[in-house]
Design a protein around this motif. Structure first.
Motif, PDB file in Angstrom:
ATOM      1  N   VAL A   7     -39.637  15.684 -43.655  1.00  0.00           N
ATOM      2  CA  VAL A   7     -39.888  14.806 -44.798  1.00  0.00           C
ATOM      3  C   VAL A   7     -38.943  13.611 -44.762  1.00  0.00           C
ATOM      4  O   VAL A   7     -39.358  12.467 -45.014  1.00  0.00           O
ATOM      5  CB  VAL A   7     -39.740  15.585 -46.123  1.00  0.00           C
ATOM      6  CG1 VAL A   7     -39.909  14.667 -47.314  1.00  0.00           C
ATOM      7  CG2 VAL A   7     -40.739  16.728 -46.177  1.00  0.00           C
ATOM      8  N   GLN A   8     -37.689  13.842 -44.437  1.00  0.00           N
ATOM      9  CA  GLN A   8     -36.717  12.755 -44.365  1.00  0.00           C
ATOM     10  C   GLN A   8     -37.090  11.751 -43.274  1.00  0.00           C
ATOM     11  O   GLN A   8     -36.968  10.540 -43.471  1.00  0.00           O
ATOM     12  CB  GLN A   8     -35.319  13.299 -44.106  1.00  0.00           C
ATOM     13  CG  GLN A   8     -34.726  14.028 -45.281  1.00  0.00           C
ATOM     14  CD  GLN A   8     -33.409  14.703 -44.947  1.00  0.00           C
ATOM     15  OE1 GLN A   8     -33.075  14.872 -43.773  1.00  0.00           O
ATOM     16  NE2 GLN A   8     -32.670  15.107 -45.964  1.00  0.00           N
ATOM     17  N   LEU A   9     -37.542  12.234 -42.133  1.00  0.00           N
ATOM     18  CA  LEU A   9     -37.944  11.328 -41.068  1.00  0.00           C
ATOM     19  C   LEU A   9     -39.178  10.518 -41.460  1.00  0.00           C
ATOM     20  O   LEU A   9     -39.266   9.322 -41.177  1.00  0.00           O
ATOM     21  CB  LEU A   9     -38.220  12.103 -39.781  1.00  0.00           C
ATOM     22  CG  LEU A   9     -37.002  12.557 -38.996  1.00  0.00           C
ATOM     23  CD1 LEU A   9     -37.422  13.465 -37.854  1.00  0.00           C
ATOM     24  CD2 LEU A   9     -36.229  11.379 -38.473  1.00  0.00           C
ATOM     25  N   GLY A  10     -40.132  11.155 -42.116  1.00  0.00           N
ATOM     26  CA  GLY A  10     -41.338  10.453 -42.534  1.00  0.00           C
ATOM     27  C   GLY A  10     -41.059   9.393 -43.575  1.00  0.00           C
ATOM     28  O   GLY A  10     -41.514   8.244 -43.452  1.00  0.00           O
ATOM     29  N   LEU A  45     -39.323  -1.861 -35.330  1.00  0.00           N
ATOM     30  CA  LEU A  45     -39.169  -0.991 -34.165  1.00  0.00           C
ATOM     31  C   LEU A  45     -38.459   0.306 -34.532  1.00  0.00           C
ATOM     32  O   LEU A  45     -38.842   1.385 -34.069  1.00  0.00           O
ATOM     33  CB  LEU A  45     -38.407  -1.725 -33.060  1.00  0.00           C
ATOM     34  CG  LEU A  45     -38.209  -0.968 -31.755  1.00  0.00           C
ATOM     35  CD1 LEU A  45     -39.543  -0.671 -31.111  1.00  0.00           C
ATOM     36  CD2 LEU A  45     -37.339  -1.759 -30.820  1.00  0.00           C
ATOM     37  N   ALA A  46     -37.449   0.218 -35.386  1.00  0.00           N
ATOM     38  CA  ALA A  46     -36.743   1.424 -35.828  1.00  0.00           C
ATOM     39  C   ALA A  46     -37.657   2.328 -36.650  1.00  0.00           C
ATOM     40  O   ALA A  46     -37.634   3.553 -36.503  1.00  0.00           O
ATOM     41  CB  ALA A  46     -35.509   1.037 -36.633  1.00  0.00           C
ATOM     42  N   ALA A  51     -40.991   7.315 -36.797  1.00  0.00           N
ATOM     43  CA  ALA A  51     -42.304   7.955 -36.917  1.00  0.00           C
ATOM     44  C   ALA A  51     -42.654   8.732 -35.647  1.00  0.00           C
ATOM     45  O   ALA A  51     -43.193   9.843 -35.715  1.00  0.00           O
ATOM     46  CB  ALA A  51     -43.374   6.909 -37.213  1.00  0.00           C
ATOM     47  N   VAL A  52     -42.327   8.176 -34.490  1.00  0.00           N
ATOM     48  CA  VAL A  52     -42.570   8.876 -33.223  1.00  0.00           C
ATOM     49  C   VAL A  52     -41.707  10.127 -33.134  1.00  0.00           C
ATOM     50  O   VAL A  52     -42.166  11.189 -32.686  1.00  0.00           O
ATOM     51  CB  VAL A  52     -42.330   7.929 -32.028  1.00  0.00           C
ATOM     52  CG1 VAL A  52     -42.299   8.679 -30.719  1.00  0.00           C
ATOM     53  CG2 VAL A  52     -43.398   6.856 -31.991  1.00  0.00           C
ATOM     54  N   ALA A  53     -40.457  10.038 -33.582  1.00  0.00           N
ATOM     55  CA  ALA A  53     -39.569  11.204 -33.562  1.00  0.00           C
ATOM     56  C   ALA A  53     -40.088  12.300 -34.492  1.00  0.00           C
ATOM     57  O   ALA A  53     -40.064  13.484 -34.140  1.00  0.00           O
ATOM     58  CB  ALA A  53     -38.159  10.797 -33.970  1.00  0.00           C
ATOM     59  N   ALA A  54     -40.574  11.916 -35.666  1.00  0.00           N
ATOM     60  CA  ALA A  54     -41.138  12.905 -36.590  1.00  0.00           C
ATOM     61  C   ALA A  54     -42.365  13.572 -35.991  1.00  0.00           C
ATOM     62  O   ALA A  54     -42.546  14.791 -36.096  1.00  0.00           O
ATOM     63  CB  ALA A  54     -41.488  12.242 -37.920  1.00  0.00           C
ATOM     64  N   PHE A  55     -43.208  12.790 -35.336  1.00  0.00           N
ATOM     65  CA  PHE A  55     -44.399  13.355 -34.695  1.00  0.00           C
ATOM     66  C   PHE A  55     -44.013  14.299 -33.562  1.00  0.00           C
ATOM     67  O   PHE A  55     -44.585  15.395 -33.431  1.00  0.00           O
ATOM     68  CB  PHE A  55     -45.294  12.234 -34.165  1.00  0.00           C
ATOM     69  CG  PHE A  55     -46.502  12.723 -33.433  1.00  0.00           C
ATOM     70  CD1 PHE A  55     -47.566  13.259 -34.120  1.00  0.00           C
ATOM     71  CD2 PHE A  55     -46.564  12.654 -32.052  1.00  0.00           C
ATOM     72  CE1 PHE A  55     -48.682  13.719 -33.444  1.00  0.00           C
ATOM     73  CE2 PHE A  55     -47.666  13.112 -31.367  1.00  0.00           C
ATOM     74  CZ  PHE A  55     -48.739  13.649 -32.063  1.00  0.00           C
ATOM     75  N   ALA A  56     -43.046  13.896 -32.748  1.00  0.00           N
ATOM     76  CA  ALA A  56     -42.620  14.744 -31.628  1.00  0.00           C
ATOM     77  C   ALA A  56     -42.026  16.056 -32.126  1.00  0.00           C
ATOM     78  O   ALA A  56     -42.316  17.127 -31.577  1.00  0.00           O
ATOM     79  CB  ALA A  56     -41.612  13.994 -30.765  1.00  0.00           C
ATOM     80  N   LEU A  57     -41.216  15.993 -33.175  1.00  0.00           N
ATOM     81  CA  LEU A  57     -40.658  17.227 -33.733  1.00  0.00           C
ATOM     82  C   LEU A  57     -41.741  18.117 -34.330  1.00  0.00           C
ATOM     83  O   LEU A  57     -41.676  19.346 -34.223  1.00  0.00           O
ATOM     84  CB  LEU A  57     -39.606  16.897 -34.787  1.00  0.00           C
ATOM     85  CG  LEU A  57     -38.257  16.463 -34.246  1.00  0.00           C
ATOM     86  CD1 LEU A  57     -37.347  16.019 -35.376  1.00  0.00           C
ATOM     87  CD2 LEU A  57     -37.610  17.589 -33.464  1.00  0.00           C
TER      88      LEU A  57
END
Length: 73
Positions: A7-10, A45-46, A51-57
């Motif tokens: 949730v925090q990443l999103g 970009l950040a 968002a990519v990191a949240a998806f990968a996790l």
């Protein structure tokens, strides 16, 4: 890993990307269009990277590589 990290990443990705749009839009009032886009690009970009990191996790958690702790602590 705790569930609230997703949730925090999103939310973080949305906030940072929105800040990028605000910075590029507000800076157009002061500088040229190209310069304004260069000022907002790092934030966009950040936000995309978060968002990519949240998806990968989420993918790693769904296939069982990363354990997700459901406790609230």
């Amino acid at each position: 890993m705790q569930r609230r990290r997703f949730v925090q990443l999103g939310i973080g990705s949305l906030v940072v990307a929105a800040a990028g749009f605000v910075v590029s839009g507000m800076s157009r009032l002061v500088v040229a269009r190209d310069t304004a886009l260069l000022l907002g690009a790092p934030l966009l970009l950040a936000g995309f990277s978060l968002a990519v990191a949240a998806f990968a996790l989420a993918v790693l958690a769904s296939i069982g590589v990363v354990d997700v702790d459901d406790s609230g602590a």
